[in-house]
Design a protein around this motif. Structure first.
Motif, PDB file in Angstrom:
ATOM      1  N   GLN A  13      42.986  12.231  88.513  1.00 41.63           N
ATOM      2  CA  GLN A  13      44.174  12.266  89.354  1.00 41.63           C
ATOM      3  C   GLN A  13      45.113  13.377  88.918  1.00 41.63           C
ATOM      4  OE1 GLN A  13      45.803   8.323  89.075  1.00 41.63           O
ATOM      5  NE2 GLN A  13      44.601   7.568  90.807  1.00 41.63           N
ATOM      6  N   VAL A  14      45.264  13.530  87.619  1.00 38.53           N
ATOM      7  CA  VAL A  14      46.186  14.537  87.088  1.00 38.53           C
ATOM      8  C   VAL A  14      45.574  15.930  87.174  1.00 38.53           C
ATOM      9  CG1 VAL A  14      47.434  15.298  85.018  1.00 38.53           C
ATOM     10  CG2 VAL A  14      47.299  12.867  85.555  1.00 38.53           C
ATOM     11  N   TYR A  15      44.279  16.028  86.893  1.00 40.62           N
ATOM     12  CA  TYR A  15      43.573  17.309  86.896  1.00 40.62           C
ATOM     13  C   TYR A  15      42.405  17.213  87.868  1.00 40.62           C
ATOM     14  CZ  TYR A  15      46.351  18.276  82.801  1.00 40.62           C
ATOM     15  OH  TYR A  15      47.401  18.476  81.959  1.00 40.62           O
ATOM     16  N   GLY A  16      42.650  17.550  89.093  1.00 44.63           N
ATOM     17  CA  GLY A  16      41.647  17.436  90.141  1.00 44.63           C
ATOM     18  C   GLY A  16      40.418  18.309  89.937  1.00 44.63           C
ATOM     19  N   ASN A  17      40.520  19.285  89.044  1.00 44.06           N
ATOM     20  CA  ASN A  17      39.393  20.184  88.810  1.00 44.06           C
ATOM     21  C   ASN A  17      38.381  19.615  87.809  1.00 44.06           C
ATOM     22  OD1 ASN A  17      41.242  20.465  86.658  1.00 44.06           O
ATOM     23  ND2 ASN A  17      40.563  22.551  86.228  1.00 44.06           N
ATOM     24  N   LEU A  18      38.642  18.433  87.240  1.00 43.99           N
ATOM     25  CA  LEU A  18      37.705  17.833  86.294  1.00 43.99           C
ATOM     26  C   LEU A  18      36.542  17.192  87.045  1.00 43.99           C
ATOM     27  CD1 LEU A  18      40.150  16.112  83.786  1.00 43.99           C
ATOM     28  CD2 LEU A  18      38.775  18.159  83.393  1.00 43.99           C
ATOM     29  N   THR A  19      35.346  17.416  86.541  1.00 48.71           N
ATOM     30  CA  THR A  19      34.139  16.844  87.141  1.00 48.71           C
ATOM     31  C   THR A  19      33.608  15.720  86.248  1.00 48.71           C
ATOM     32  OG1 THR A  19      32.639  18.325  85.962  1.00 48.71           O
ATOM     33  CG2 THR A  19      33.542  19.121  88.072  1.00 48.71           C
ATOM     34  N   GLU A  20      32.630  14.996  86.776  1.00 55.69           N
ATOM     35  CA  GLU A  20      31.976  13.956  85.965  1.00 55.69           C
ATOM     36  C   GLU A  20      31.346  14.571  84.717  1.00 55.69           C
ATOM     37  OE1 GLU A  20      31.730  10.542  86.008  1.00 55.69           O
ATOM     38  OE2 GLU A  20      33.297  10.662  87.513  1.00 55.69           O
ATOM     39  N   ASP A  21      30.775  15.772  84.850  1.00 55.81           N
ATOM     40  CA  ASP A  21      30.192  16.445  83.684  1.00 55.81           C
ATOM     41  C   ASP A  21      31.260  16.760  82.644  1.00 55.81           C
ATOM     42  OD1 ASP A  21      27.578  16.341  84.547  1.00 55.81           O
ATOM     43  OD2 ASP A  21      27.587  18.360  85.390  1.00 55.81           O
ATOM     44  N   ASP A  22      32.440  17.188  83.099  1.00 49.68           N
ATOM     45  CA  ASP A  22      33.537  17.473  82.166  1.00 49.68           C
ATOM     46  C   ASP A  22      33.930  16.221  81.390  1.00 49.68           C
ATOM     47  OD1 ASP A  22      33.775  20.128  83.083  1.00 49.68           O
ATOM     48  OD2 ASP A  22      35.200  19.524  84.639  1.00 49.68           O
ATOM     49  N   LEU A  23      33.848  15.079  82.041  1.00 50.88           N
ATOM     50  CA  LEU A  23      34.320  13.821  81.454  1.00 50.88           C
ATOM     51  C   LEU A  23      33.198  12.990  80.837  1.00 50.88           C
ATOM     52  CD1 LEU A  23      36.783  12.969  84.319  1.00 50.88           C
ATOM     53  CD2 LEU A  23      37.379  13.699  82.003  1.00 50.88           C
ATOM     54  N   ARG A  24      32.020  13.554  80.739  1.00 47.82           N
ATOM     55  CA  ARG A  24      30.880  12.842  80.155  1.00 47.82           C
ATOM     56  C   ARG A  24      31.113  12.608  78.659  1.00 47.82           C
ATOM     57  NH1 ARG A  24      27.554  16.482  80.983  1.00 47.82           N
ATOM     58  NH2 ARG A  24      27.479  17.274  78.866  1.00 47.82           N
ATOM     59  N   TYR A  25      31.010  11.365  78.259  1.00 47.33           N
ATOM     60  CA  TYR A  25      31.193  11.006  76.859  1.00 47.33           C
ATOM     61  C   TYR A  25      29.860  10.607  76.260  1.00 47.33           C
ATOM     62  CZ  TYR A  25      32.283   8.334  72.711  1.00 47.33           C
ATOM     63  OH  TYR A  25      32.310   7.869  71.427  1.00 47.33           O
ATOM     64  N   GLU A  26      29.519  11.231  75.134  1.00 48.51           N
ATOM     65  CA  GLU A  26      28.325  10.865  74.392  1.00 48.51           C
ATOM     66  C   GLU A  26      28.748  10.583  72.962  1.00 48.51           C
ATOM     67  OE1 GLU A  26      24.898  13.466  74.950  1.00 48.51           O
ATOM     68  OE2 GLU A  26      25.970  14.361  76.639  1.00 48.51           O
ATOM     69  N   GLU A  27      28.319   9.435  72.463  1.00 44.52           N
ATOM     70  CA  GLU A  27      28.679   9.055  71.103  1.00 44.52           C
ATOM     71  C   GLU A  27      28.260  10.149  70.126  1.00 44.52           C
ATOM     72  OE1 GLU A  27      28.008   5.378  68.001  1.00 44.52           O
ATOM     73  OE2 GLU A  27      27.384   5.158  70.078  1.00 44.52           O
ATOM     74  N   GLY A  28      29.161  10.500  69.244  1.00 45.44           N
ATOM     75  CA  GLY A  28      28.900  11.539  68.250  1.00 45.44           C
ATOM     76  C   GLY A  28      29.214  12.944  68.736  1.00 45.44           C
ATOM     77  N   LYS A  29      29.560  13.094  70.016  1.00 42.05           N
ATOM     78  CA  LYS A  29      29.845  14.425  70.573  1.00 42.05           C
ATOM     79  C   LYS A  29      31.264  14.499  71.118  1.00 42.05           C
ATOM     80  CE  LYS A  29      25.085  15.516  71.632  1.00 42.05           C
ATOM     81  NZ  LYS A  29      24.161  16.052  72.621  1.00 42.05           N
ATOM     82  N   GLU A  30      32.175  13.856  70.400  1.00 40.96           N
ATOM     83  CA  GLU A  30      33.569  13.819  70.830  1.00 40.96           C
ATOM     84  C   GLU A  30      34.180  15.207  70.888  1.00 40.96           C
ATOM     85  OE1 GLU A  30      32.295  11.984  68.316  1.00 40.96           O
ATOM     86  OE2 GLU A  30      32.426   9.934  69.060  1.00 40.96           O
ATOM     87  N   ASP A  31      33.811  16.064  69.930  1.00 40.95           N
ATOM     88  CA  ASP A  31      34.366  17.416  69.913  1.00 40.95           C
ATOM     89  C   ASP A  31      33.951  18.207  71.151  1.00 40.95           C
ATOM     90  OD1 ASP A  31      35.864  17.177  67.605  1.00 40.95           O
ATOM     91  OD2 ASP A  31      34.262  17.881  66.302  1.00 40.95           O
ATOM     92  N   GLU A  32      32.736  17.969  71.646  1.00 39.80           N
ATOM     93  CA  GLU A  32      32.295  18.652  72.863  1.00 39.80           C
ATOM     94  C   GLU A  32      33.134  18.209  74.063  1.00 39.80           C
ATOM     95  OE1 GLU A  32      28.092  18.397  73.555  1.00 39.80           O
ATOM     96  OE2 GLU A  32      27.633  18.989  71.488  1.00 39.80           O
ATOM     97  N   LEU A  33      33.398  16.912  74.147  1.00 40.01           N
ATOM     98  CA  LEU A  33      34.244  16.390  75.224  1.00 40.01           C
ATOM     99  C   LEU A  33      35.631  17.009  75.135  1.00 40.01           C
ATOM    100  CD1 LEU A  33      35.004  14.453  77.550  1.00 40.01           C
ATOM    101  CD2 LEU A  33      35.491  12.738  75.800  1.00 40.01           C
ATOM    102  N   LEU A  34      36.195  17.026  73.938  1.00 45.75           N
ATOM    103  CA  LEU A  34      37.526  17.614  73.771  1.00 45.75           C
ATOM    104  C   LEU A  34      37.524  19.089  74.147  1.00 45.75           C
ATOM    105  CD1 LEU A  34      38.773  15.955  70.473  1.00 45.75           C
ATOM    106  CD2 LEU A  34      39.707  15.653  72.763  1.00 45.75           C
ATOM    107  N   GLY A  35      36.475  19.799  73.792  1.00 47.54           N
ATOM    108  CA  GLY A  35      36.372  21.215  74.139  1.00 47.54           C
ATOM    109  C   GLY A  35      36.358  21.431  75.640  1.00 47.54           C
TER     110      GLY A  35
END
Length: 78
Positions: free
Chosen positions: A26-48
């Motif tokens: 809602q806040v950032y309409g340009n975010l996709t499901e891929d951008d918001l994909r969370y995988e355990e142990g890959k938090e830094d990738e999500l933050l990036g």
């Protein structure tokens, strides 16, 4: 600064990650499901990915995840 993004683990355990993803979209309409994909142990990738799309720092993102996403006002925007 390097830190484990424990907030994500808490969101997943609490079952609120889908709600948080919705708020981010809602806040950032340009975010996709891929951008918001969370995988355990890959938090830094999500933050990036989120840093790239929002222009916010890791610390700003972490703070939003910890507190800001629970607010309903305009101030909840990253």
């Amino acid at each position: 600064m390097h830190y484990k993004f424990n907030v994500m683990d808490n969101l997943i355990v609490k079952g609120t990650w889908n709600t948080v993803k919705g708020k981010l979209k809602q806040v950032y309409g340009n975010l996709t499901e891929d951008d918001l994909r969370y995988e355990e142990g890959k938090e830094d990738e999500l933050l990036g990915r989120l840093q790239t799309k929002t222009g916010k720092t890791k610390d700003e993102l972490k703070k939003w995840f910890e507190t800001g996403n629970q607010q309903k006002s305009e101030h909840s925007r990253l």
